[in-house]
Design an enzyme around this catalytic site. Structure first.
Site, PDB file in Angstrom:
ATOM      1  CB  SER A  30     -23.076  13.346  84.592  1.00 41.29           C
ATOM      2  OG  SER A  30     -22.069  14.303  84.395  1.00 41.29           O
ATOM      3  CE  LYS A  73     -29.440  14.365  83.925  1.00 43.31           C
ATOM      4  NZ  LYS A  73     -29.342  14.572  82.465  1.00 43.31           N
ATOM      5  CG  HIS A 129     -26.923  11.827  86.450  1.00 42.59           C
ATOM      6  ND1 HIS A 129     -27.246  11.335  85.204  1.00 42.59           N
ATOM      7  CD2 HIS A 129     -26.315  13.021  86.226  1.00 42.59           C
ATOM      8  CE1 HIS A 129     -26.851  12.171  84.278  1.00 42.59           C
ATOM      9  NE2 HIS A 129     -26.276  13.215  84.868  1.00 42.59           N
TER      10      HIS A 129
HETATM   11  N1  PMP Z   1     -26.712  18.480  86.358  1.00 43.62           N
HETATM   12  C1  PMP Z   1     -26.172  17.339  85.915  1.00 43.62           C
HETATM   13  C2  PMP Z   1     -25.251  16.580  86.813  1.00 43.62           C
HETATM   14  C3  PMP Z   1     -26.464  16.865  84.645  1.00 43.62           C
HETATM   15  O1  PMP Z   1     -25.904  15.747  84.197  1.00 43.62           O
HETATM   16  C4  PMP Z   1     -27.354  17.611  83.825  1.00 43.62           C
HETATM   17  C5  PMP Z   1     -27.750  17.158  82.429  1.00 43.62           C
HETATM   18  N2  PMP Z   1     -27.012  16.224  81.831  1.00 43.62           N
HETATM   19  C6  PMP Z   1     -27.878  18.792  84.321  1.00 43.62           C
HETATM   20  C7  PMP Z   1     -27.545  19.201  85.592  1.00 43.62           C
HETATM   21  C8  PMP Z   1     -28.799  19.636  83.488  1.00 43.62           C
HETATM   22  O2  PMP Z   1     -30.062  19.078  83.394  1.00 43.62           O
HETATM   23  P1  PMP Z   1     -31.081  19.437  82.212  1.00 43.62           P
HETATM   24  O3  PMP Z   1     -30.825  18.468  81.107  1.00 43.62           O
HETATM   25  O4  PMP Z   1     -32.422  19.258  82.827  1.00 43.62           O
HETATM   26  O5  PMP Z   1     -30.838  20.827  81.804  1.00 43.62           O
END
Ligand code: PMP
Length: 399
Positions: free
Chosen positions: A185, A244, A213
């Site tokens: 991310s 996302k 992602h």
């Molecule tokens: N895993 C990754 C790699 C993320 O980037 C994120 C959120 N940025 C999440 C899990 C968590 O997802 P959520 O926003 O649906 O809680």
């Protein structure tokens, strides 16, 4: 009261930011003027930091489905999947996710964060081992802590380091869960999944890939990195989020293991929270159909990602290792990051400012996220805003 003493470092970090004239953690989207344009600080601003990879948050079919569900099933489920919050639509979405991924089963969770916590804690406990890539998301670190298993961190995408740790574990590899991400991310790079899957097979470990992602972004059908790398059969669990590419909120896990159904009962983050609202489930189901039916969105996303990556590279910014819908502009100096971020906003462009310790290398970065929904004019505006940073910084953008 002493209980608040631990908040002093947070308070002084916030004060430092405010002294620089920014409040990057309290940005307010005042109203939307288009799917990727909103008013921030009274100014029309292009949104280039949203994770809305396919631009589906304003898709009319998704909105229609959500409105219909809202009318028919109300605003919320007011309960857990294990109690009063298990609607036919949750089960239908699980069936559709399983079918999309070509897996036997799926579980829907309330957020991606909860899905990660729910799966890691259900799979690993005291006596088990979890091996995670150092660049993994905070939710994965939190899941490991909550699980109570022994957890170890291997160097980012370093297959030698992973293998060395597995070798040392001996027979315990059978109780080992490896966790990596499809697209990381912060730097936007992919896991070296084919190598990791081969090693995990050799050592008889189990692997979970967080495709948060990469769903809708990678793979011919948009199933993520496991599909792109041709190793879906070797990946035990795929976890992801609706927040996302699918443009809503929620999370999921898919797997071929028949024990997935039992894992629901071992997953406190699944049991002890309310299930996603009917409108969320309805728009997610519609968005999943769109991922399948409109591969041209993925092509447009990559076109925009490659254009922005190349243009920023040509301006000598230091970026992630390869073009990706996540494009980090890597800096060495927080003061410069703050000045750049402010200048971008003045030019009507919002990106995410990520400061240590949230970054992987202790340096700040400006994280752009590109969408299929960005128009060529918006991509141009993002490029022009970055070009304007030359006067803030002089020629050496990383200095
Ligand atoms: N895993 C990754 C790699 C993320 O980037 C994120 C959120 N940025 C999440 C899990 C968590 O997802 P959520 O926003 O649906 O809680």
């Amino acid at each position: 009261m002493a209980i608040f003493d631990k908040l002093h470092p947070i308070s002084s970090a916030l004060q430092d930011l405010q002294n620089c004239g920014v409040d990057s953690v309290n940005v307010v989207i005042e109203r939307f003027t288009a799917p990727f344009e909103a008013v921030i600080n009274g100014r029309r601003t292009v949104l280039a930091g949203t994770n809305n990879y396919l631009g589906l948050t304003f898709d009319q079919e998704c909105i229609r489905a959500a409105c219909e569900a809202l009318q028919q099933e109300g605003t919320g489920t007011t309960g857990s999947r294990m109690a009063n919050g298990n609607y036919a639509a949750h089960i239908a979405l699980e069936r559709e996710l399983a079918e999309f991924f070509g897996r036997k089963g799926a579980i829907v969770f309330s957020t991606g964060y909860v899905a990660i916590l729910g799966m890691i804690t259900a799979l690993a406990g005291p006596g088990d081992i979890i091996l995670i890539d150092s660049d993994c998301h905070a939710s994965i670190y939190d899941g490991c802590r909550l699980a109570g298993a022994q957890f170890m961190i291997f160097k980012h995408n370093n297959i030698g380091d992973l293998e060395k740790r597995l070798r040392r574990l001996g027979k315990q590899t059978e109780n080992t869960l490896i966790v990596v991400e499809g697209i990381y991310s912060m730097l936007g790079d992919r896991a070296i999944l084919a190598d990791i899957a081969a090693v995990k097979k050799n050592y008889g470990a189990c692997i979970l890939v967080d495709e948060a992602h990469s769903l809708g972004v990678l793979g011919k059908q948009g199933r993520g990195l496991a599909e792109e790398a041709g190793v879906e059969d070797d990946v035990d669990f795929i976890v992801g989020t609706f927040s996302k590419s699918l443009g809503t909120i929620g999370g999921y896990c898919v797997s071929n293991h028949s024990q997935l159904e039992l894992l629901r009962f071992a997953s406190r983050p699944y049991i002890f929270t309310a299930s996603p609202s009917p409108s969320i489930i309805a728009s997610t189901r519609e968005a999943l159909k769109i991922i399948r039916a409109r591969p041209e969105l993925r092509s447009r996303l990559w076109e925009n990602a490659r254009t922005l990556y190349q243009r920023l590279k040509d301006m000598d910014f230091v970026l992630g290792p390869a073009p990706s819908p996540i494009i980090p502009v890597r800096l060495k100096d927080i003061v410069k990051a703050v000045a750049f971020w402010n200048r971008l906003l003045e030019h009507g462009v919002y990106v995410n400012m990520v400061l240590p310790p949230a970054t992987t290398d202790g340096n700040p970065l400006l994280r752009c996220s590109v969408s299929a929904g960005h128009t060529p004019e918006q991509v141009e505006q993002i490029c022009e805003a970055f070009a304007s940073l030359r006067d803030v910084s002089g020629p050496h953008l990383m200095s």
